[in-house]
Design a protein around this motif. Structure first.
Motif, PDB file in Angstrom:
ATOM      1  N   VAL A 163      54.004 125.129  65.383  1.00  0.00           N
ATOM      2  CA  VAL A 163      55.209 124.854  66.163  1.00  0.00           C
ATOM      3  C   VAL A 163      55.755 126.146  66.754  1.00  0.00           C
ATOM      4  CG1 VAL A 163      55.832 122.789  64.858  1.00  0.00           C
ATOM      5  CG2 VAL A 163      56.688 125.008  64.113  1.00  0.00           C
ATOM      6  N   ASN A 164      56.472 126.023  67.861  1.00  0.00           N
ATOM      7  CA  ASN A 164      57.028 127.210  68.514  1.00  0.00           C
ATOM      8  C   ASN A 164      58.539 127.299  68.316  1.00  0.00           C
ATOM      9  OD1 ASN A 164      57.694 125.075  70.115  1.00  0.00           O
ATOM     10  ND2 ASN A 164      57.162 126.031  72.057  1.00  0.00           N
ATOM     11  N   PHE A 165      58.993 126.922  67.115  1.00  0.00           N
ATOM     12  CA  PHE A 165      60.404 127.048  66.768  1.00  0.00           C
ATOM     13  C   PHE A 165      60.511 127.377  65.289  1.00  0.00           C
ATOM     14  CE2 PHE A 165      59.241 122.537  66.773  1.00  0.00           C
ATOM     15  CZ  PHE A 165      59.562 122.146  65.466  1.00  0.00           C
ATOM     16  N   ALA A 166      61.637 127.974  64.906  1.00  0.00           N
ATOM     17  CA  ALA A 166      61.860 128.325  63.506  1.00  0.00           C
ATOM     18  C   ALA A 166      62.201 127.068  62.722  1.00  0.00           C
ATOM     19  CB  ALA A 166      62.990 129.340  63.401  1.00  0.00           C
ATOM     20  N   VAL A 167      61.520 126.869  61.609  1.00  0.00           N
ATOM     21  CA  VAL A 167      61.775 125.695  60.774  1.00  0.00           C
ATOM     22  C   VAL A 167      62.856 126.071  59.760  1.00  0.00           C
ATOM     23  CG1 VAL A 167      60.756 123.996  59.216  1.00  0.00           C
ATOM     24  CG2 VAL A 167      59.414 124.897  61.121  1.00  0.00           C
ATOM     25  N   ARG A 168      64.106 126.011  60.251  1.00  0.00           N
ATOM     26  CA  ARG A 168      65.250 126.291  59.377  1.00  0.00           C
ATOM     27  C   ARG A 168      66.465 125.528  59.894  1.00  0.00           C
ATOM     28  NH1 ARG A 168      64.705 131.771  61.618  1.00  0.00           N
ATOM     29  NH2 ARG A 168      66.193 131.917  63.321  1.00  0.00           N
ATOM     30  N   VAL A 169      67.386 125.271  58.986  1.00  0.00           N
ATOM     31  CA  VAL A 169      68.586 124.496  59.307  1.00  0.00           C
ATOM     32  C   VAL A 169      69.335 125.157  60.460  1.00  0.00           C
ATOM     33  CG1 VAL A 169      70.816 123.732  58.405  1.00  0.00           C
ATOM     34  CG2 VAL A 169      68.780 123.598  56.965  1.00  0.00           C
ATOM     35  N   GLY A 170      69.744 124.332  61.436  1.00  0.00           N
ATOM     36  CA  GLY A 170      70.515 124.806  62.568  1.00  0.00           C
ATOM     37  C   GLY A 170      69.690 125.061  63.819  1.00  0.00           C
ATOM     38  N   THR A 171      68.368 125.154  63.663  1.00  0.00           N
ATOM     39  CA  THR A 171      67.508 125.384  64.820  1.00  0.00           C
ATOM     40  C   THR A 171      67.399 124.114  65.652  1.00  0.00           C
ATOM     41  OG1 THR A 171      66.189 127.019  63.625  1.00  0.00           O
ATOM     42  CG2 THR A 171      65.160 126.001  65.542  1.00  0.00           C
ATOM     43  N   ALA A 172      67.541 124.253  66.957  1.00  0.00           N
ATOM     44  CA  ALA A 172      67.336 123.114  67.860  1.00  0.00           C
ATOM     45  C   ALA A 172      65.854 123.085  68.235  1.00  0.00           C
ATOM     46  CB  ALA A 172      68.195 123.261  69.101  1.00  0.00           C
ATOM     47  N   ILE A 173      65.239 121.916  68.073  1.00  0.00           N
ATOM     48  CA  ILE A 173      63.825 121.787  68.397  1.00  0.00           C
ATOM     49  C   ILE A 173      63.689 121.220  69.816  1.00  0.00           C
ATOM     50  CG2 ILE A 173      63.281 121.450  65.959  1.00  0.00           C
ATOM     51  CD1 ILE A 173      62.686 118.486  66.675  1.00  0.00           C
ATOM     52  N   PRO A 174      62.543 121.403  70.434  1.00  0.00           N
ATOM     53  CA  PRO A 174      62.349 120.865  71.790  1.00  0.00           C
ATOM     54  C   PRO A 174      62.473 119.342  71.819  1.00  0.00           C
ATOM     55  CG  PRO A 174      60.599 122.414  71.214  1.00  0.00           C
ATOM     56  CD  PRO A 174      61.382 122.159  69.969  1.00  0.00           C
TER      57      PRO A 174
END
Length: 62
Positions: free
Chosen positions: A4-15
């Protein structure tokens, strides 16, 4: 989903292109606060997503 191209942590908005899945009733029985939320799998982790904002609400490690 493993790469995945996003941080897997609370608060992160995913595509918004990521397909979300409804939570199983058994999870909602255990954690009623998750009602209305959806999830994705990243590796073996269950990532709880707010379908309105596409933000990560919780990460449940495998």
């Amino acid at each position: 989903m493993s790469n995945v191209n996003f941080a897997v942590r609370v608060g992160t908005a995913i595509p918004r292109s990521v397909s979300l899945h409804p939570l199983p009733p058994a999870i909602l029985t255990l954690v009623p606060a998750y009602r209305g939320l959806q999830f994705i799998l990243v590796g073996d982790d269950i990532v709880i997503i707010d379908p309105d904002t596409y933000e990560i609400v919780d990460v449940i490690p495998a």
